[in-house]
Design a protein around this motif. Sequence first.
Motif, PDB file in Angstrom:
ATOM      1  N   ASN A  59      56.882  -4.610  27.907  1.00 36.17           N
ATOM      2  CA  ASN A  59      56.238  -3.289  27.771  1.00 36.17           C
ATOM      3  C   ASN A  59      54.859  -3.307  28.432  1.00 36.17           C
ATOM      4  OD1 ASN A  59      58.178  -1.991  25.602  1.00 36.17           O
ATOM      5  ND2 ASN A  59      57.681  -4.048  24.860  1.00 36.17           N
ATOM      6  N   PRO A  60      54.792  -3.125  29.764  1.00 41.19           N
ATOM      7  CA  PRO A  60      53.505  -3.171  30.472  1.00 41.19           C
ATOM      8  C   PRO A  60      52.472  -2.188  29.939  1.00 41.19           C
ATOM      9  CG  PRO A  60      55.336  -3.177  32.020  1.00 41.19           C
ATOM     10  CD  PRO A  60      55.920  -2.897  30.672  1.00 41.19           C
ATOM     11  N   ARG A  61      52.905  -1.092  29.314  1.00 39.85           N
ATOM     12  CA  ARG A  61      51.928  -0.111  28.812  1.00 39.85           C
ATOM     13  C   ARG A  61      51.076  -0.687  27.687  1.00 39.85           C
ATOM     14  NH1 ARG A  61      56.225   3.820  25.632  1.00 39.85           N
ATOM     15  NH2 ARG A  61      57.865   2.268  25.639  1.00 39.85           N
ATOM     16  N   ILE A  62      51.581  -1.742  26.993  1.00 43.41           N
ATOM     17  CA  ILE A  62      50.745  -2.393  25.986  1.00 43.41           C
ATOM     18  C   ILE A  62      49.493  -2.952  26.643  1.00 43.41           C
ATOM     19  CG2 ILE A  62      50.572  -4.325  24.370  1.00 43.41           C
ATOM     20  CD1 ILE A  62      53.473  -4.003  23.716  1.00 43.41           C
ATOM     21  N   GLY A  63      49.667  -3.566  27.821  1.00 49.94           N
ATOM     22  CA  GLY A  63      48.523  -4.124  28.540  1.00 49.94           C
ATOM     23  C   GLY A  63      47.516  -3.056  28.935  1.00 49.94           C
ATOM     24  N   ILE A  82      42.182  -0.427  27.745  1.00 53.78           N
ATOM     25  CA  ILE A  82      41.388   0.738  27.344  1.00 53.78           C
ATOM     26  C   ILE A  82      40.664   0.469  26.030  1.00 53.78           C
ATOM     27  CG2 ILE A  82      41.537   3.145  26.578  1.00 53.78           C
ATOM     28  CD1 ILE A  82      43.909   3.447  28.557  1.00 53.78           C
ATOM     29  N   ALA A  83      41.381  -0.102  25.060  1.00 53.99           N
ATOM     30  CA  ALA A  83      40.780  -0.374  23.749  1.00 53.99           C
ATOM     31  C   ALA A  83      39.652  -1.394  23.855  1.00 53.99           C
ATOM     32  CB  ALA A  83      41.853  -0.869  22.781  1.00 53.99           C
ATOM     33  N   LEU A  84      39.848  -2.431  24.661  1.00 49.69           N
ATOM     34  CA  LEU A  84      38.813  -3.454  24.809  1.00 49.69           C
ATOM     35  C   LEU A  84      37.597  -2.902  25.529  1.00 49.69           C
ATOM     36  CD1 LEU A  84      40.960  -6.618  25.653  1.00 49.69           C
ATOM     37  CD2 LEU A  84      39.966  -5.938  23.465  1.00 49.69           C
ATOM     38  N   VAL A 139      48.928   1.760  15.216  1.00 44.17           N
ATOM     39  CA  VAL A 139      48.223   0.884  16.153  1.00 44.17           C
ATOM     40  C   VAL A 139      48.273   1.536  17.530  1.00 44.17           C
ATOM     41  CG1 VAL A 139      48.110  -1.428  17.143  1.00 44.17           C
ATOM     42  CG2 VAL A 139      48.974  -1.107  14.802  1.00 44.17           C
ATOM     43  N   PRO A 140      47.116   1.785  18.170  1.00 45.39           N
ATOM     44  CA  PRO A 140      47.118   2.486  19.461  1.00 45.39           C
ATOM     45  C   PRO A 140      48.041   1.858  20.504  1.00 45.39           C
ATOM     46  CG  PRO A 140      44.882   2.312  18.619  1.00 45.39           C
ATOM     47  CD  PRO A 140      45.754   1.500  17.696  1.00 45.39           C
ATOM     48  N   LEU A 141      48.200   0.548  20.475  1.00 43.07           N
ATOM     49  CA  LEU A 141      49.034  -0.127  21.463  1.00 43.07           C
ATOM     50  C   LEU A 141      50.498   0.293  21.363  1.00 43.07           C
ATOM     51  CD1 LEU A 141      47.694  -3.800  21.238  1.00 43.07           C
ATOM     52  CD2 LEU A 141      46.795  -1.886  22.560  1.00 43.07           C
ATOM     53  N   PHE A 142      50.935   0.717  20.177  1.00 45.42           N
ATOM     54  CA  PHE A 142      52.347   1.007  19.946  1.00 45.42           C
ATOM     55  C   PHE A 142      52.605   2.479  19.619  1.00 45.42           C
ATOM     56  CE2 PHE A 142      51.702  -3.349  17.883  1.00 45.42           C
ATOM     57  CZ  PHE A 142      51.906  -4.039  19.076  1.00 45.42           C
ATOM     58  N   ASP A 158      55.704 -14.359  20.607  1.00 43.44           N
ATOM     59  CA  ASP A 158      56.338 -13.043  20.471  1.00 43.44           C
ATOM     60  C   ASP A 158      55.495 -11.960  21.125  1.00 43.44           C
ATOM     61  OD1 ASP A 158      58.539 -13.992  19.045  1.00 43.44           O
ATOM     62  OD2 ASP A 158      57.497 -13.851  17.127  1.00 43.44           O
ATOM     63  N   PHE A 159      54.168 -12.083  21.017  1.00 43.41           N
ATOM     64  CA  PHE A 159      53.291 -11.081  21.615  1.00 43.41           C
ATOM     65  C   PHE A 159      53.395 -11.098  23.145  1.00 43.41           C
ATOM     66  CE2 PHE A 159      49.150  -9.294  22.930  1.00 43.41           C
ATOM     67  CZ  PHE A 159      49.180  -8.105  22.213  1.00 43.41           C
ATOM     68  N   LEU A 160      53.497 -12.284  23.727  1.00 42.96           N
ATOM     69  CA  LEU A 160      53.641 -12.376  25.180  1.00 42.96           C
ATOM     70  C   LEU A 160      54.953 -11.743  25.649  1.00 42.96           C
ATOM     71  CD1 LEU A 160      52.240 -15.928  26.075  1.00 42.96           C
ATOM     72  CD2 LEU A 160      51.122 -13.694  26.207  1.00 42.96           C
ATOM     73  N   VAL A 161      56.004 -11.895  24.867  1.00 45.53           N
ATOM     74  CA  VAL A 161      57.277 -11.247  25.208  1.00 45.53           C
ATOM     75  C   VAL A 161      57.113  -9.736  25.169  1.00 45.53           C
ATOM     76  CG1 VAL A 161      59.659 -10.861  24.448  1.00 45.53           C
ATOM     77  CG2 VAL A 161      58.709 -13.174  24.447  1.00 45.53           C
ATOM     78  N   LEU A 162      56.412  -9.226  24.157  1.00 51.97           N
ATOM     79  CA  LEU A 162      56.169  -7.781  24.065  1.00 51.97           C
ATOM     80  C   LEU A 162      55.401  -7.283  25.291  1.00 51.97           C
ATOM     81  CD1 LEU A 162      55.139  -7.299  20.308  1.00 51.97           C
ATOM     82  CD2 LEU A 162      57.233  -6.503  21.422  1.00 51.97           C
TER      83      LEU A 162
END
Length: 226
Positions: free
Chosen positions: A118-122, A127-129, A10-13, A110-114
Amino acid sequence: MIDGTAIRRVPLFRDFGDDEVVGIAATVSDRTYPKHDFIVREGDPGSTFFFLVSGSVSVCRIMPDGREMILAILKDGDFFGEMAMFDSSLRSASIKTLTDVEVGAIRYSDFLVLLDENPRIGRSLAIALSERLRVANALIAATTSQDIRARLASLLLNLSSQFGEPVDTGTRISLRLTNQEMANMIATTRETVNRTLNRFWDEKLVDMRTAHLIIADPDRLRALVP
């Protein structure tokens, strides 16, 4: 349990360390769906983020006249369900399986905690969107301005890019779509897709002698697309 290899697809991770991946894996539940099943439906409450471990799905909407319009096709490593997570809105489209599918599911909380940890997920999500928006705009422009031969040629080239496998006679599209599903992607009818594919075959642009369609002459297909 879904392993770290699937999570890193998954690109986010993708760039996460081993300890971070273990933390993500602890929040993921493993779900499977058969072919032609709905994972989410348009209008449902959105409380889960999904990523594809294996298989392919269509992002689709049901039009007022009852027709199904396919907006995109996603494969392993892709994700969906993120939009409703941010504004608590209802699902804006349905996700329907094109094959047997395995997904990882992460609950809203759980996703909001991630995201917080981990700001890089945002950043990766933005970028993906943006890329998805670009592709969607290109699809809308093609559907409204191109003739059927150009639309189908463009679709086949995109499928070849996503799902292509080299063979002796060209590039085989590993994902099997029905003519109706292709019609749903380019705003036409199954009969029109069938006729146009047969013409492409007569012109030796494609090879349909096997269960999987083969792109035999991609250069001539590209010449059909303005």
